[in-house]
Design a protein around this motif. Structure first.
Motif, PDB file in Angstrom:
ATOM      1  N   ILE A  16      -6.700  31.053 -25.251  1.00  0.00           N
ATOM      2  CA  ILE A  16      -7.600  32.036 -25.684  1.00  0.00           C
ATOM      3  C   ILE A  16      -7.220  33.363 -25.086  1.00  0.00           C
ATOM      4  CG2 ILE A  16      -9.135  31.369 -23.811  1.00  0.00           C
ATOM      5  CD1 ILE A  16     -11.556  31.877 -26.011  1.00  0.00           C
ATOM      6  N   SER A  17      -7.743  34.569 -26.050  1.00  0.00           N
ATOM      7  CA  SER A  17      -7.408  35.807 -25.557  1.00  0.00           C
ATOM      8  C   SER A  17      -8.270  36.330 -24.380  1.00  0.00           C
ATOM      9  CB  SER A  17      -7.318  36.807 -26.727  1.00  0.00           C
ATOM     10  OG  SER A  17      -8.710  36.903 -27.123  1.00  0.00           O
ATOM     11  N   ALA A  18      -8.031  37.388 -23.755  1.00  0.00           N
ATOM     12  CA  ALA A  18      -8.760  37.870 -22.684  1.00  0.00           C
ATOM     13  C   ALA A  18     -10.459  38.275 -23.324  1.00  0.00           C
ATOM     14  CB  ALA A  18      -8.172  39.011 -21.902  1.00  0.00           C
ATOM     15  N   SER A  19     -10.283  38.572 -24.287  1.00  0.00           N
ATOM     16  CA  SER A  19     -11.738  39.133 -25.107  1.00  0.00           C
ATOM     17  C   SER A  19     -12.248  37.668 -25.544  1.00  0.00           C
ATOM     18  CB  SER A  19     -11.432  39.967 -26.005  1.00  0.00           C
ATOM     19  OG  SER A  19     -10.869  39.497 -27.207  1.00  0.00           O
TER      20      SER A  19
ATOM     21  N   ASN B 114       6.340  30.113 -20.469  1.00  0.00           N
ATOM     22  CA  ASN B 114       6.900  31.091 -19.347  1.00  0.00           C
ATOM     23  C   ASN B 114       6.215  32.181 -18.907  1.00  0.00           C
ATOM     24  OD1 ASN B 114       9.392  29.652 -19.477  1.00  0.00           O
ATOM     25  ND2 ASN B 114       9.523  29.983 -21.681  1.00  0.00           N
ATOM     26  N   THR B 115       5.109  32.669 -19.634  1.00  0.00           N
ATOM     27  CA  THR B 115       4.365  33.914 -19.154  1.00  0.00           C
ATOM     28  C   THR B 115       3.203  33.688 -17.992  1.00  0.00           C
ATOM     29  OG1 THR B 115       3.325  34.064 -21.116  1.00  0.00           O
ATOM     30  CG2 THR B 115       5.301  35.053 -21.155  1.00  0.00           C
ATOM     31  N   MET B 116       2.892  32.296 -18.273  1.00  0.00           N
ATOM     32  CA  MET B 116       1.649  32.056 -17.424  1.00  0.00           C
ATOM     33  C   MET B 116       1.929  32.233 -15.824  1.00  0.00           C
ATOM     34  SD  MET B 116      -0.832  31.098 -19.374  1.00  0.00           S
ATOM     35  CE  MET B 116      -0.736  30.977 -21.013  1.00  0.00           C
ATOM     36  N   ASN B 117       1.133  32.729 -15.127  1.00  0.00           N
ATOM     37  CA  ASN B 117       1.511  33.014 -13.715  1.00  0.00           C
ATOM     38  C   ASN B 117       0.769  32.425 -12.822  1.00  0.00           C
ATOM     39  OD1 ASN B 117      -0.557  34.672 -13.593  1.00  0.00           O
ATOM     40  ND2 ASN B 117       0.425  36.404 -13.388  1.00  0.00           N
ATOM     41  N   SER B 118      -0.211  31.762 -13.077  1.00  0.00           N
ATOM     42  CA  SER B 118      -0.961  30.909 -12.108  1.00  0.00           C
ATOM     43  C   SER B 118      -1.654  29.796 -12.636  1.00  0.00           C
ATOM     44  CB  SER B 118      -2.313  31.700 -11.702  1.00  0.00           C
ATOM     45  OG  SER B 118      -2.837  31.316 -10.599  1.00  0.00           O
TER      46      SER B 118
ATOM     47  N   VAL C 129      -2.225  14.765 -18.125  1.00  0.00           N
ATOM     48  CA  VAL C 129      -2.905  15.701 -17.060  1.00  0.00           C
ATOM     49  C   VAL C 129      -3.144  17.027 -17.422  1.00  0.00           C
ATOM     50  CG1 VAL C 129      -2.588  16.655 -14.656  1.00  0.00           C
ATOM     51  CG2 VAL C 129      -2.029  14.153 -14.996  1.00  0.00           C
ATOM     52  N   TYR C 130      -4.281  17.547 -17.677  1.00  0.00           N
ATOM     53  CA  TYR C 130      -4.565  18.831 -18.063  1.00  0.00           C
ATOM     54  C   TYR C 130      -4.568  20.015 -17.071  1.00  0.00           C
ATOM     55  CZ  TYR C 130      -5.333  16.657 -22.728  1.00  0.00           C
ATOM     56  OH  TYR C 130      -5.360  15.971 -23.809  1.00  0.00           O
ATOM     57  N   PHE C 131      -3.899  21.092 -17.400  1.00  0.00           N
ATOM     58  CA  PHE C 131      -3.921  22.141 -16.473  1.00  0.00           C
ATOM     59  C   PHE C 131      -4.645  23.473 -17.063  1.00  0.00           C
ATOM     60  CE2 PHE C 131      -0.898  20.333 -13.351  1.00  0.00           C
ATOM     61  CZ  PHE C 131      -0.308  19.333 -14.154  1.00  0.00           C
ATOM     62  N   CYS C 132      -5.297  24.164 -16.372  1.00  0.00           N
ATOM     63  CA  CYS C 132      -5.348  25.599 -17.046  1.00  0.00           C
ATOM     64  C   CYS C 132      -4.391  26.542 -16.520  1.00  0.00           C
ATOM     65  CB  CYS C 132      -6.907  25.949 -16.655  1.00  0.00           C
ATOM     66  SG  CYS C 132      -7.593  26.300 -15.045  1.00  0.00           S
ATOM     67  N   ALA C 133      -4.156  27.673 -17.144  1.00  0.00           N
ATOM     68  CA  ALA C 133      -3.384  28.684 -16.616  1.00  0.00           C
ATOM     69  C   ALA C 133      -3.772  29.877 -17.101  1.00  0.00           C
ATOM     70  CB  ALA C 133      -2.074  28.401 -17.052  1.00  0.00           C
ATOM     71  N   ILE C 134      -3.296  30.794 -16.299  1.00  0.00           N
ATOM     72  CA  ILE C 134      -4.003  32.393 -16.678  1.00  0.00           C
ATOM     73  C   ILE C 134      -2.322  33.140 -17.211  1.00  0.00           C
ATOM     74  CG2 ILE C 134      -5.999  32.665 -15.760  1.00  0.00           C
ATOM     75  CD1 ILE C 134      -4.587  34.265 -13.550  1.00  0.00           C
ATOM     76  N   ASP C 135      -2.615  33.827 -18.417  1.00  0.00           N
ATOM     77  CA  ASP C 135      -1.400  34.544 -18.683  1.00  0.00           C
ATOM     78  C   ASP C 135      -1.050  35.927 -17.748  1.00  0.00           C
ATOM     79  OD1 ASP C 135      -0.239  35.452 -22.058  1.00  0.00           O
ATOM     80  OD2 ASP C 135       0.916  35.063 -20.366  1.00  0.00           O
ATOM     81  N   GLY C 136       0.075  36.379 -17.535  1.00  0.00           N
ATOM     82  CA  GLY C 136       0.384  37.398 -16.860  1.00  0.00           C
ATOM     83  C   GLY C 136      -0.377  38.599 -17.245  1.00  0.00           C
ATOM     84  N   PRO C 137      -0.654  39.498 -16.335  1.00  0.00           N
ATOM     85  CA  PRO C 137      -1.495  40.772 -16.801  1.00  0.00           C
ATOM     86  C   PRO C 137      -1.090  41.442 -17.809  1.00  0.00           C
ATOM     87  CG  PRO C 137      -1.117  40.631 -14.189  1.00  0.00           C
ATOM     88  CD  PRO C 137      -0.142  39.600 -15.068  1.00  0.00           C
ATOM     89  N   LYS C 138      -0.028  41.930 -18.070  1.00  0.00           N
ATOM     90  CA  LYS C 138       0.507  42.766 -19.147  1.00  0.00           C
ATOM     91  C   LYS C 138       0.219  41.938 -20.469  1.00  0.00           C
ATOM     92  CE  LYS C 138       5.607  41.959 -19.295  1.00  0.00           C
ATOM     93  NZ  LYS C 138       6.995  42.625 -19.279  1.00  0.00           N
ATOM     94  N   TYR C 139       0.629  40.891 -20.389  1.00  0.00           N
ATOM     95  CA  TYR C 139       0.213  39.904 -21.752  1.00  0.00           C
ATOM     96  C   TYR C 139      -1.225  39.743 -22.025  1.00  0.00           C
ATOM     97  CZ  TYR C 139       5.169  38.677 -20.645  1.00  0.00           C
ATOM     98  OH  TYR C 139       6.440  38.777 -20.715  1.00  0.00           O
TER      99      TYR C 139
ATOM    100  N   ARG D  86     -11.854  36.788 -15.860  1.00  0.00           N
ATOM    101  CA  ARG D  86     -12.500  37.822 -16.963  1.00  0.00           C
ATOM    102  C   ARG D  86     -11.479  38.412 -17.384  1.00  0.00           C
ATOM    103  NH1 ARG D  86     -16.277  40.700 -13.919  1.00  0.00           N
ATOM    104  NH2 ARG D  86     -17.504  38.848 -14.177  1.00  0.00           N
ATOM    105  N   ASN D  87     -10.603  39.024 -16.881  1.00  0.00           N
ATOM    106  CA  ASN D  87      -9.340  39.953 -17.573  1.00  0.00           C
ATOM    107  C   ASN D  87      -8.230  39.290 -17.961  1.00  0.00           C
ATOM    108  OD1 ASN D  87     -11.192  42.110 -16.945  1.00  0.00           O
ATOM    109  ND2 ASN D  87     -10.420  42.255 -14.698  1.00  0.00           N
ATOM    110  N   PHE D  88      -8.240  38.027 -18.027  1.00  0.00           N
ATOM    111  CA  PHE D  88      -6.886  37.192 -18.165  1.00  0.00           C
ATOM    112  C   PHE D  88      -7.039  36.144 -19.428  1.00  0.00           C
ATOM    113  CE2 PHE D  88      -4.626  38.293 -14.461  1.00  0.00           C
ATOM    114  CZ  PHE D  88      -5.585  38.529 -13.282  1.00  0.00           C
ATOM    115  N   ALA D  89      -5.900  36.458 -20.270  1.00  0.00           N
ATOM    116  CA  ALA D  89      -5.887  35.233 -21.364  1.00  0.00           C
ATOM    117  C   ALA D  89      -5.655  33.855 -20.494  1.00  0.00           C
ATOM    118  CB  ALA D  89      -4.533  35.407 -22.172  1.00  0.00           C
ATOM    119  N   ILE D  90      -6.297  32.787 -21.241  1.00  0.00           N
ATOM    120  CA  ILE D  90      -6.363  31.658 -20.597  1.00  0.00           C
ATOM    121  C   ILE D  90      -5.640  30.528 -21.399  1.00  0.00           C
ATOM    122  CG2 ILE D  90      -7.800  29.740 -19.734  1.00  0.00           C
ATOM    123  CD1 ILE D  90      -9.863  32.060 -19.107  1.00  0.00           C
TER     124      ILE D  90
END
Length: 129
Positions: free
Chosen positions: A51-54, A114-118, A93-103, A30-34
């Motif tokens: 996509i942004s967090a909102s 470089n900012t995706m952390n998971s 191969v397609y991967f989903c990732a979440i952006d770092g909290p401050k981003y 919910r709180n992460f850009a994806i």
């Protein structure tokens, strides 16, 4: 253990459609850009759609604009990538990732590897000519 889990993907003929889904196991998206990224052997991982967090901002690679759509459902904590008019060059191969909290907190939709952390483990998409 918290992790991202992709589902969907598979095999389709050129011109067909597939949908990928991403969910958090042990946490909410919910709180992460994806971002959705893809990779083929011997090449760098490429940002496809983000996509942004909102959910009010999106960003697409030129190669998929008009064919792919990224959406999210924050109530369910999921994100989807609808892929239409698939081409053989979309095979990867397609991967989903979440952006770092401050981003993510800035509400940006940036496919910055470089900012995706998971990252999820990936889902194979194969498009036959």
């Amino acid at each position: 253990q918290s992790q991202l889990v992709e589902s969907g993907g598979g095999f389709v003929h050129s011109g067909g459609s597939l949908r990928l889904s991403c969910a958090g196991s042990g946490f909410t998206l919910r709180n992460f850009a994806i971002g959705w990224f893809r990779q083929v052997p011997g090449k760098e991982r490429e940002g496809v759609a983000c996509i942004s967090a909102s959910g009010d901002s999106t960003n697409y690679a030129d190669s998929v604009k008009g064919r792919f759509t990224i959406t999210r459902n924050n109530a369910r904590g999921t994100a989807n990538l609808q892929m239409n008019d698939l081409k053989s060059e979309d095979t990867a191969v397609y991967f989903c990732a979440i952006d770092g909290p401050k981003y993510s907190a800035s509400n940006r939709a940036s496919c910055d590897y470089n900012t995706m952390n998971s990252w999820g483990k990936g889902s194979q998409v194969t498009v036959s000519p």
